[in-house]
Design an enzyme around this catalytic site. Sequence first.
Site, PDB file in Angstrom:
ATOM      1  N   CYS A 104       5.929 -17.442 -22.586  1.00 42.34           N
ATOM      2  CA  CYS A 104       7.353 -17.141 -22.483  1.00 42.34           C
ATOM      3  C   CYS A 104       7.468 -15.875 -21.640  1.00 42.34           C
ATOM      4  O   CYS A 104       6.583 -15.578 -20.848  1.00 42.34           O
ATOM      5  CB  CYS A 104       7.996 -16.998 -23.861  1.00 42.34           C
ATOM      6  SG  CYS A 104       7.379 -15.607 -24.823  1.00 42.34           S
ATOM      7  N   HIS A 143      16.012 -10.171 -24.071  1.00 42.40           N
ATOM      8  CA  HIS A 143      15.462 -11.442 -24.554  1.00 42.40           C
ATOM      9  C   HIS A 143      16.483 -12.067 -25.500  1.00 42.40           C
ATOM     10  O   HIS A 143      16.657 -11.612 -26.628  1.00 42.40           O
ATOM     11  CB  HIS A 143      14.131 -11.192 -25.276  1.00 42.40           C
ATOM     12  CG  HIS A 143      13.351 -12.427 -25.594  1.00 42.40           C
ATOM     13  ND1 HIS A 143      13.725 -13.318 -26.575  1.00 42.40           N
ATOM     14  CD2 HIS A 143      12.217 -12.925 -25.040  1.00 42.40           C
ATOM     15  CE1 HIS A 143      12.844 -14.298 -26.627  1.00 42.40           C
ATOM     16  NE2 HIS A 143      11.919 -14.085 -25.710  1.00 42.40           N
TER      17      HIS A 143
END
Length: 296
Positions: A57, A216
């Site tokens: 990620c 995020h």
Amino acid sequence: MDLKTPGRDDVEEVKLYTRADVNARKEGAAANPEDAVSEGILVGLGGKKNISDVDCCATRLRCTVYKPELVQDSILKETGASGVVHKGNGVQIIYGPKVTVIKSNFEDYLETAPDEEIVPQAEEVAVTKEENTTAENETKEVKETIIVSSPITGVAADLSTAPDEAFAQKMMGDGAVVTPEDPFVRAPEDGEVAFVFDTKHAIGFITDSGISLLIHVGIDTVKLNGGGFEALVESGQTVKKGDPMLKLDLEYLKANAPSVTSPVLCTELEDNQRIHLLHEGQIKAGEPLFEIEVLQ
């Protein structure tokens, strides 16, 4: 019964590695540091035969292994990882925004790596040295502060409340979390978009004052493969404070992600810098979220 056990003459796919072996091989690979990191990851994960899947990620190398007991956290941390998180057969190795390069190098390395299982010797005990500068910093005076505003309208809270071990333990940096109540993620300050992750759930941002941030959105939202996100900016784009960068489908994210709580992190704090949370509770995008205290 012909059991396959380490040390038997007919077992060639199992190897025992000591810390000295790993360090010696690192020295031999010094001319190619990418390979040294990749080999360290390979050994730390228990060898190619123990690896089922590799992905990443915005900040973590996400690997699935067959035998979690073969994973050696201490060796993985020696490759530059700031932390390792275990979830069943899943191993998350925290590298920060540089993880995409590490993943690419590691995948290339795996293509020619020997298909073997690496078993750590029982007497190899991981010894880690953690440098704790918190107490020392408490006695220093603040000579400068740098304000970082919230990129999100919602509810602000301390980073330790993040519903994710790696974020809560500050493995990827320090900062705060905001749970969004508005569909737009905005530029927290004047600056430049360093990157928009492929799945659009995370943005790297560099302020004009030189602060590297990671925004995020949500927890484990990389697994949505871009669902619920619309990118309004691209890598390298210059933006002004308040400019919209992402549009969120909050209903979709709430229904499909473990949490929409969104960490806002400083990913490259210096030793003489610390985070001071300025706001908890309801906050609007553009209002001060935390400050970076620069110590004497």
